[in-house]
Scaffold this active site. Structure first.
Site, PDB file in Angstrom:
ATOM      1  N   GLY A  71       9.697   1.323   0.147  1.00 12.05           N
ATOM      2  CA  GLY A  71       9.823   1.022   1.650  1.00 12.05           C
ATOM      3  C   GLY A  71      10.628   1.831   2.562  1.00 12.05           C
ATOM      4  O   GLY A  71      11.068   1.189   3.529  1.00 12.05           O
ATOM      5  N   ASN A 118       9.276   3.893   4.708  1.00  9.04           N
ATOM      6  CA  ASN A 118       8.595   3.651   5.945  1.00  9.04           C
ATOM      7  C   ASN A 118       9.073   2.508   6.555  1.00  9.04           C
ATOM      8  O   ASN A 118       9.142   2.531   7.787  1.00  9.04           O
ATOM      9  CB  ASN A 118       7.032   4.030   5.758  1.00  9.04           C
ATOM     10  CG  ASN A 118       6.555   5.376   5.609  1.00  9.04           C
ATOM     11  OD1 ASN A 118       6.615   6.362   6.697  1.00  9.04           O
ATOM     12  ND2 ASN A 118       6.208   6.136   4.348  1.00  9.04           N
ATOM     13  N   ILE A 164      -6.554  -2.101  -1.893  1.00 10.01           N
ATOM     14  CA  ILE A 164      -7.692  -2.069  -1.061  1.00 10.01           C
ATOM     15  C   ILE A 164      -7.917  -3.055  -0.610  1.00 10.01           C
ATOM     16  O   ILE A 164      -8.041  -4.189  -1.278  1.00 10.01           O
ATOM     17  CB  ILE A 164      -8.935  -1.271  -1.948  1.00 10.01           C
ATOM     18  CG1 ILE A 164      -8.607   0.025  -2.275  1.00 10.01           C
ATOM     19  CG2 ILE A 164     -10.116  -1.302  -1.084  1.00 10.01           C
ATOM     20  CD1 ILE A 164      -9.481   0.677  -3.131  1.00 10.01           C
ATOM     21  N   LEU A 165      -8.120  -3.530   0.943  1.00  8.22           N
ATOM     22  CA  LEU A 165      -8.639  -4.733   1.536  1.00  8.22           C
ATOM     23  C   LEU A 165     -10.213  -4.805   1.721  1.00  8.22           C
ATOM     24  O   LEU A 165     -10.622  -3.738   2.219  1.00  8.22           O
ATOM     25  CB  LEU A 165      -7.546  -4.402   2.763  1.00  8.22           C
ATOM     26  CG  LEU A 165      -6.254  -4.538   2.724  1.00  8.22           C
ATOM     27  CD1 LEU A 165      -5.428  -3.934   3.950  1.00  8.22           C
ATOM     28  CD2 LEU A 165      -5.704  -5.725   2.115  1.00  8.22           C
ATOM     29  N   ASN A 195      -2.305   2.326   9.296  1.00  7.64           N
ATOM     30  CA  ASN A 195      -1.929   3.117   7.768  1.00  7.64           C
ATOM     31  C   ASN A 195      -1.441   4.326   7.920  1.00  7.64           C
ATOM     32  O   ASN A 195      -1.827   4.882   8.898  1.00  7.64           O
ATOM     33  CB  ASN A 195      -2.862   2.639   6.826  1.00  7.64           C
ATOM     34  CG  ASN A 195      -2.979   3.429   5.553  1.00  7.64           C
ATOM     35  OD1 ASN A 195      -1.826   2.747   4.886  1.00  7.64           O
ATOM     36  ND2 ASN A 195      -3.534   4.197   4.860  1.00  7.64           N
ATOM     37  N   HIS A 246      -1.480   7.336   5.648  1.00  6.13           N
ATOM     38  CA  HIS A 246      -2.004   8.045   4.417  1.00  6.13           C
ATOM     39  C   HIS A 246      -1.451   9.291   3.904  1.00  6.13           C
ATOM     40  O   HIS A 246      -1.536  10.186   4.944  1.00  6.13           O
ATOM     41  CB  HIS A 246      -3.496   8.382   4.314  1.00  6.13           C
ATOM     42  CG  HIS A 246      -4.042   8.495   3.082  1.00  6.13           C
ATOM     43  ND1 HIS A 246      -4.213   7.760   2.113  1.00  6.13           N
ATOM     44  CD2 HIS A 246      -4.600   9.618   2.829  1.00  6.13           C
ATOM     45  CE1 HIS A 246      -4.758   8.602   1.035  1.00  6.13           C
ATOM     46  NE2 HIS A 246      -5.208   9.574   1.550  1.00  6.13           N
ATOM     47  N   GLU A 302     -13.807   1.354   5.813  1.00  6.70           N
ATOM     48  CA  GLU A 302     -14.040   2.391   4.949  1.00  6.70           C
ATOM     49  C   GLU A 302     -12.816   2.942   4.493  1.00  6.70           C
ATOM     50  O   GLU A 302     -11.737   3.189   5.445  1.00  6.70           O
ATOM     51  CB  GLU A 302     -14.840   3.291   5.930  1.00  6.70           C
ATOM     52  CG  GLU A 302     -14.762   4.701   5.039  1.00  6.70           C
ATOM     53  CD  GLU A 302     -15.522   5.720   5.813  1.00  6.70           C
ATOM     54  OE1 GLU A 302     -15.697   6.800   5.256  1.00  6.70           O
ATOM     55  OE2 GLU A 302     -15.803   5.555   6.863  1.00  6.70           O
ATOM     56  N   LEU A 303     -12.274   3.008   3.560  1.00  2.00           N
ATOM     57  CA  LEU A 303     -10.961   3.181   2.981  1.00  2.00           C
ATOM     58  C   LEU A 303     -10.344   4.634   3.302  1.00  2.00           C
ATOM     59  O   LEU A 303     -11.232   5.759   3.252  1.00  2.00           O
ATOM     60  CB  LEU A 303     -11.266   3.424   1.298  1.00  2.00           C
ATOM     61  CG  LEU A 303      -9.717   3.575   0.789  1.00  2.00           C
ATOM     62  CD1 LEU A 303      -8.615   2.417   0.644  1.00  2.00           C
ATOM     63  CD2 LEU A 303      -9.799   3.838  -0.973  1.00  2.00           C
TER      64      LEU A 303
HETATM   65  N1  NHR Z   1      -8.169  -0.796   2.840  1.00  2.00           N
HETATM   66  C1  NHR Z   1      -8.883  -0.731   3.844  1.00  2.00           C
HETATM   67  N2  NHR Z   1     -10.405  -1.651   3.851  1.00  2.00           N
HETATM   68  N3  NHR Z   1      -9.231   0.620   4.547  1.00  2.00           N
HETATM   69  C2  NHR Z   1      -8.029   1.181   4.161  1.00  2.00           C
HETATM   70  O1  NHR Z   1      -8.099   2.510   5.090  1.00  2.00           O
HETATM   71  C3  NHR Z   1      -7.084   0.814   3.664  1.00  2.00           C
HETATM   72  C4  NHR Z   1      -7.166  -0.309   2.640  1.00  2.00           C
HETATM   73  C5  NHR Z   1      -6.180  -0.549   1.945  1.00  2.00           C
HETATM   74  C6  NHR Z   1      -4.990   0.367   1.831  1.00  2.00           C
HETATM   75  C7  NHR Z   1      -3.987   2.242   2.166  1.00  2.00           C
HETATM   76  C8  NHR Z   1      -4.400   3.439   1.035  1.00  2.00           C
HETATM   77  C9  NHR Z   1      -3.651   4.713   1.301  1.00  2.00           C
HETATM   78  O2  NHR Z   1      -3.085   4.928   2.283  1.00  2.00           O
HETATM   79  C10 NHR Z   1      -5.057   1.438   2.595  1.00  2.00           C
HETATM   80  C11 NHR Z   1      -5.809   1.867   3.158  1.00  2.00           C
HETATM   81  C12 NHR Z   1      -4.668   1.611  -2.105  1.00  2.00           C
HETATM   82  C13 NHR Z   1      -5.536   2.309  -2.682  1.00  2.00           C
HETATM   83  C14 NHR Z   1      -6.114   2.069  -4.162  1.00  2.00           C
HETATM   84  O3  NHR Z   1      -7.098   2.570  -4.807  1.00  2.00           O
HETATM   85  C15 NHR Z   1      -6.205   3.364  -2.250  1.00  2.00           C
HETATM   86  C16 NHR Z   1      -5.738   3.870  -0.950  1.00  2.00           C
HETATM   87  C17 NHR Z   1      -4.793   3.245  -0.156  1.00  2.00           C
HETATM   88  C18 NHR Z   1      -4.269   2.110  -0.831  1.00  2.00           C
HETATM   89  N4  NHR Z   1      -5.556   0.839  -4.759  1.00  2.00           N
HETATM   90  C19 NHR Z   1      -5.798   0.287  -5.961  1.00  2.00           C
HETATM   91  C20 NHR Z   1      -6.786  -0.948  -5.878  1.00  2.00           C
HETATM   92  O4  NHR Z   1      -7.388  -1.156  -6.943  1.00  2.00           O
HETATM   93  C21 NHR Z   1      -4.656  -0.141  -6.559  1.00  2.00           C
HETATM   94  C22 NHR Z   1      -3.767   1.076  -6.942  1.00  2.00           C
HETATM   95  C23 NHR Z   1      -2.271   0.475  -7.585  1.00  2.00           C
HETATM   96  O5  NHR Z   1      -2.210  -0.667  -7.675  1.00  2.00           O
HETATM   97  O6  NHR Z   1      -1.594   1.800  -7.957  1.00  2.00           O
HETATM   98  O7  NHR Z   1      -6.909  -1.739  -4.838  1.00  2.00           O
HETATM   99  O8  NHR Z   1      -3.703   5.456   0.278  1.00  2.00           O
HETATM  100  C1  GAR Z   2       4.120   6.820   1.145  1.00  2.00           C
HETATM  101  O1  GAR Z   2       4.108   8.366   0.927  1.00  2.00           O
HETATM  102  C2  GAR Z   2       2.961   6.506   1.918  1.00  2.00           C
HETATM  103  O2  GAR Z   2       2.209   7.344   2.699  1.00  2.00           O
HETATM  104  C3  GAR Z   2       2.017   6.357   0.495  1.00  2.00           C
HETATM  105  O3  GAR Z   2       3.193   5.849  -0.374  1.00  2.00           O
HETATM  106  C4  GAR Z   2       4.331   6.013   0.017  1.00  2.00           C
HETATM  107  C5  GAR Z   2       5.194   4.898   0.247  1.00  2.00           C
HETATM  108  O4  GAR Z   2       6.631   5.418   0.562  1.00  2.00           O
HETATM  109  N1  GAR Z   2       1.055   5.421   0.666  1.00  2.00           N
HETATM  110  C6  GAR Z   2       0.130   5.195   0.055  1.00  2.00           C
HETATM  111  O5  GAR Z   2      -0.018   6.134  -1.072  1.00  2.00           O
HETATM  112  C7  GAR Z   2      -0.889   4.339   0.161  1.00  2.00           C
HETATM  113  N2  GAR Z   2      -1.708   4.251  -0.756  1.00  2.00           N
HETATM  114  P1  GAR Z   2       7.611   4.096   0.923  1.00  2.00           P
HETATM  115  O6  GAR Z   2       7.236   2.641   0.374  1.00  2.00           O
HETATM  116  O7  GAR Z   2       8.815   4.825   0.501  1.00  2.00           O
HETATM  117  O8  GAR Z   2       7.214   4.053   2.453  1.00  2.00           O
END
Ligand code: NHR
Ligand code: GAR
Length: 227
Positions: free
Chosen positions: A21, A23, A101-102, A116, A118, A152-153
């Site tokens: 947390g 951020n 993922i949402l 978000n 990333h 789209e992720l």
């Molecule tokens: N959902 C949608 N539909 N679109 C985006 O742009 C999203 C989203 C949900 C989360 C954050 C994203 C990132 O910034 C985010 C963007 C989780 C995963 C993932 O693979 C990928 C990208 C992001 C967040 N999650 C696994 C899953 O099965 C679990 C991984 C784990 O628990 O460590 O959901 O990177």
């Molecule tokens: C940050 O680097 C953020 O960009 C990344 O996780 C870290 C969270 O740090 N996000 C992702 O990888 C989303 N999939 P924080 O908990 O200290 O803010």
């Protein structure tokens, strides 16, 4: 009139976290110092052990865990999560290290009011392990991207990017901390714009002060002086 229809009123933020947390902390601090015209109405985590929940508690902010493992499908988790978020009536939902993922239904419900950050220079490296992938590819630059969330992720339109140089001496962990320091600058900046009614997503992309931000977002370059 509700907060969301009063254009100059302070906005309500709901922040979703899965981890430490840092951020989130930049938003708590930005709101406390009135640098962001908003209140953090709630912090919600899918992970009951997330350090972000403690940061919220310390700041006196309502904080709740909703464990995705207790749900039998992504849809049922997302439905419960969206109802919980709605109960706080937010103007903006902020993903701050949120790791689930949402589903499209969830994203559509919050379209144009969910952001978000990333940790890559999108469109490079959507998904996980971005820093490792950039180092393994021999990239010279890495960074972070703030974007509106679409189904789209990591594919939604960019708002702001920060770029850092990958040094030969960098490993995954040193690169992650270097990028994280810039996340704490660009994410509050983007949220400040939104809360001042300067930023919006529409059908042809992102507008700041009614002008399109360029395709890849505005670049904030770490080789320039920061203040
Ligand atoms: N959902 C949608 N539909 N679109 C985006 O742009 C999203 C989203 C949900 C989360 C954050 C994203 C990132 O910034 C985010 C963007 C989780 C995963 C993932 O693979 C990928 C990208 C992001 C967040 N999650 C696994 C899953 O099965 C679990 C991984 C784990 O628990 O460590 O959901 O990177
Ligand atoms: C940050 O680097 C953020 O960009 C990344 O996780 C870290 C969270 O740090 N996000 C992702 O990888 C989303 N999939 P924080 O908990 O200290 O803010």
């Amino acid at each position: 009139m509700t907060n969301s229809t009063q254009s100059s009123a302070s906005k309500r933020l709901v922040i979703l976290v899965s981890g430490g947390g840092s951020n989130l902390q930049s938003f708590i601090d930005g709101c406390a110092k009135s640098e962001i015209n908003a209140t953090v109405s709630a912090v919600i985590s899918n992970n009951p052990d997330a350090g972000g929940l403690e940061r919220a508690a310390k700041a006196g902010i309502p904080n709740l865990a909703i464990d995705h493992r207790a749900f039998e499908s992504r849809e049922s988790f997302d439905l419960a999560l969206s109802e919980l978020i709605d109960s706080f009536n937010p103007d903006l939902v902020i993903l701050a290290g949120f790791m689930r993922i949402l589903t499209p239904g969830f994203v559509d419900h919050f379209l144009g009011r969910m952001m978000n950050i990333h940790p890559s220079l999108l469109p490079a490296y959507p998904g996980l392990h971005t820093h490792r992938r950039a180092i393994e590819a021999g990239d010279k630059k890495a960074g972070a991207t703030v974007h509106f969330v679409t189904p789209e992720l990591d594919g939604g339109p960019s708002i702001l990017q920060a770029q850092v140089t990958i040094e030969n001496s960098d490993d995954e962990s040193s690169l992650a901390s270097k990028v994280l320091a810039y996340e704490h600058k660009i994410y509050p900046e983007a949220v400040r714009w939104f809360c001042d009614n300067r930023l919006r997503m529409d059908n042809d992309g992102v507008k700041l002060d009614n002008k399109p931000v360029c395709e890849s977002g505005i670049i904030y370059n770490s080789s320039e002086p920061t203040s």
